[in-house]
Write a protein that holds these residues in place. Structure first.
Motif, PDB file in Angstrom:
ATOM      1  N   ARG A 193     -15.118 -12.791  11.840  1.00  0.00           N
ATOM      2  CA  ARG A 193     -13.960 -11.953  11.529  1.00  0.00           C
ATOM      3  C   ARG A 193     -12.642 -12.532  12.041  1.00  0.00           C
ATOM      4  O   ARG A 193     -11.607 -12.395  11.408  1.00  0.00           O
ATOM      5  CB  ARG A 193     -14.195 -10.555  12.112  1.00  0.00           C
ATOM      6  N   GLU A 194     -12.693 -13.210  13.186  1.00  0.00           N
ATOM      7  CA  GLU A 194     -11.482 -13.810  13.749  1.00  0.00           C
ATOM      8  C   GLU A 194     -10.944 -14.916  12.835  1.00  0.00           C
ATOM      9  O   GLU A 194      -9.748 -15.139  12.765  1.00  0.00           O
ATOM     10  CB  GLU A 194     -11.755 -14.384  15.151  1.00  0.00           C
ATOM     11  N   ARG A 195     -11.838 -15.597  12.126  1.00  0.00           N
ATOM     12  CA  ARG A 195     -11.443 -16.694  11.229  1.00  0.00           C
ATOM     13  C   ARG A 195     -10.869 -16.206   9.913  1.00  0.00           C
ATOM     14  O   ARG A 195      -9.889 -16.720   9.416  1.00  0.00           O
ATOM     15  CB  ARG A 195     -12.663 -17.568  10.897  1.00  0.00           C
ATOM     16  N   HIS A 196     -11.518 -15.219   9.309  1.00  0.00           N
ATOM     17  CA  HIS A 196     -11.164 -14.864   7.933  1.00  0.00           C
ATOM     18  C   HIS A 196     -10.772 -13.410   7.726  1.00  0.00           C
ATOM     19  O   HIS A 196     -10.517 -13.006   6.607  1.00  0.00           O
ATOM     20  CB  HIS A 196     -12.302 -15.239   6.975  1.00  0.00           C
ATOM     21  N   GLY A 197     -10.725 -12.620   8.770  1.00  0.00           N
ATOM     22  CA  GLY A 197     -10.342 -11.217   8.638  1.00  0.00           C
ATOM     23  C   GLY A 197     -11.516 -10.318   8.294  1.00  0.00           C
ATOM     24  O   GLY A 197     -12.649 -10.766   8.123  1.00  0.00           O
ATOM     25  N   ALA A 198     -11.223  -9.030   8.189  1.00  0.00           N
ATOM     26  CA  ALA A 198     -12.242  -8.022   7.892  1.00  0.00           C
ATOM     27  C   ALA A 198     -12.761  -8.211   6.468  1.00  0.00           C
ATOM     28  O   ALA A 198     -11.986  -8.465   5.549  1.00  0.00           O
ATOM     29  CB  ALA A 198     -11.658  -6.631   8.069  1.00  0.00           C
ATOM     30  N   GLU A 199     -14.086  -8.091   6.316  1.00  0.00           N
ATOM     31  CA  GLU A 199     -14.700  -8.277   5.002  1.00  0.00           C
ATOM     32  C   GLU A 199     -15.593  -7.099   4.628  1.00  0.00           C
ATOM     33  O   GLU A 199     -16.149  -6.420   5.477  1.00  0.00           O
ATOM     34  CB  GLU A 199     -15.574  -9.537   4.985  1.00  0.00           C
ATOM     35  N   ARG A 200     -15.725  -6.932   3.342  1.00  0.00           N
ATOM     36  CA  ARG A 200     -16.692  -6.013   2.755  1.00  0.00           C
ATOM     37  C   ARG A 200     -17.569  -6.807   1.801  1.00  0.00           C
ATOM     38  O   ARG A 200     -17.231  -7.932   1.428  1.00  0.00           O
ATOM     39  CB  ARG A 200     -15.990  -4.866   2.021  1.00  0.00           C
ATOM     40  N   VAL A 201     -18.674  -6.204   1.392  1.00  0.00           N
ATOM     41  CA  VAL A 201     -19.593  -6.821   0.440  1.00  0.00           C
ATOM     42  C   VAL A 201     -20.243  -5.686  -0.350  1.00  0.00           C
ATOM     43  O   VAL A 201     -20.478  -4.607   0.190  1.00  0.00           O
ATOM     44  CB  VAL A 201     -20.654  -7.690   1.169  1.00  0.00           C
ATOM     45  N   GLN A 202     -20.487  -5.917  -1.634  1.00  0.00           N
ATOM     46  CA  GLN A 202     -21.208  -4.903  -2.392  1.00  0.00           C
ATOM     47  C   GLN A 202     -22.680  -4.989  -2.035  1.00  0.00           C
ATOM     48  O   GLN A 202     -23.258  -6.085  -1.984  1.00  0.00           O
ATOM     49  CB  GLN A 202     -21.011  -5.081  -3.892  1.00  0.00           C
ATOM     50  N   SER A 203     -23.254  -3.822  -1.782  1.00  0.00           N
ATOM     51  CA  SER A 203     -24.654  -3.724  -1.379  1.00  0.00           C
ATOM     52  C   SER A 203     -25.305  -2.586  -2.143  1.00  0.00           C
ATOM     53  O   SER A 203     -24.641  -1.628  -2.543  1.00  0.00           O
ATOM     54  CB  SER A 203     -24.771  -3.433   0.120  1.00  0.00           C
ATOM     55  N   VAL A 204     -26.604  -2.695  -2.302  1.00  0.00           N
ATOM     56  CA  VAL A 204     -27.377  -1.615  -2.910  1.00  0.00           C
ATOM     57  C   VAL A 204     -28.239  -0.991  -1.817  1.00  0.00           C
ATOM     58  O   VAL A 204     -28.946  -1.701  -1.095  1.00  0.00           O
ATOM     59  CB  VAL A 204     -28.268  -2.145  -4.058  1.00  0.00           C
ATOM     60  N   LEU A 205     -28.130   0.319  -1.682  1.00  0.00           N
ATOM     61  CA  LEU A 205     -28.988   1.084  -0.785  1.00  0.00           C
ATOM     62  C   LEU A 205     -29.970   1.834  -1.664  1.00  0.00           C
ATOM     63  O   LEU A 205     -29.561   2.629  -2.524  1.00  0.00           O
ATOM     64  CB  LEU A 205     -28.173   2.065   0.055  1.00  0.00           C
TER      65      LEU A 205
END
Length: 157
Positions: free
Chosen positions: A65-77
């Motif tokens: 996170r320190e390198r590229h910032g906050a991320e999200r990802v699409q996931s299936v639950l």
């Protein structure tokens, strides 16, 4: 002489987790916390006894996170063994409603292995799934992307 592999040496990989007991579910719930999804991205297939959500999951496990910032990802639950679905505080047909998942928990029946999987949502919403046995999967299905807000979700308290 060789050295043991270290956690720090691992490459970031998509999640593909299962939960078949309450301790597994604790981990899965923590990783799904603060996922957001439109109300229209819920699907229940009674004939297959399966309930699924397409989530935009915050990557809590991301060490970069320190390198590229906050991320999200699409996931299936996916929740298996579902015999009934009930909800409160949401309109599943409202495409403009964005829901935020706070936790996934399990309330066992008096006679195991059945019970209820409860998806607690922000704003007093909830989805309750009657299951014959606890069986969930959380799987990332896209590459991570920069979180539109650019921020890590915060919880007051």
């Amino acid at each position: 002489m060789t050295e043991d592999a270290r956690f720090e040496d691992a490459a970031e990989r998509p999640l593909n987790l299962g939960a078949v007991d309450e301790s597994d579910l604790t981990v899965l719930s923590a990783l799904a916390q603060d996922a957001v999804f439109p109300a229209t991205e819920m699907l229940w297939r009674p004939s297959e006894r399966r309930f699924a959500l397409l989530l935009n999951r915050f990557r809590w496990e991301d060490e970069g996170r320190e390198r590229h910032g906050a991320e999200r990802v699409q996931s299936v639950l996916v929740v298996e063994n579902v015999t009934a679905v009930a909800s409160q505080g949401i309109d599943p047909k409202d495409a403009d409603t964005i829901l935020s998942l706070l936790s996934v928990s399990f309330v066992p029946d008096a006679e195991p292995p059945g019970g209820h999987v409860v998806l607690t949502l922000a704003g007093d919403g909830a989805i309750r799934l009657q299951v014959e046995a606890l069986e969930l999967r959380l799987r990332d299905v896209t590459r991570p992307y920069v979180a539109p807000s650019g921020h890590v979700p915060e919880h007051g308290g």
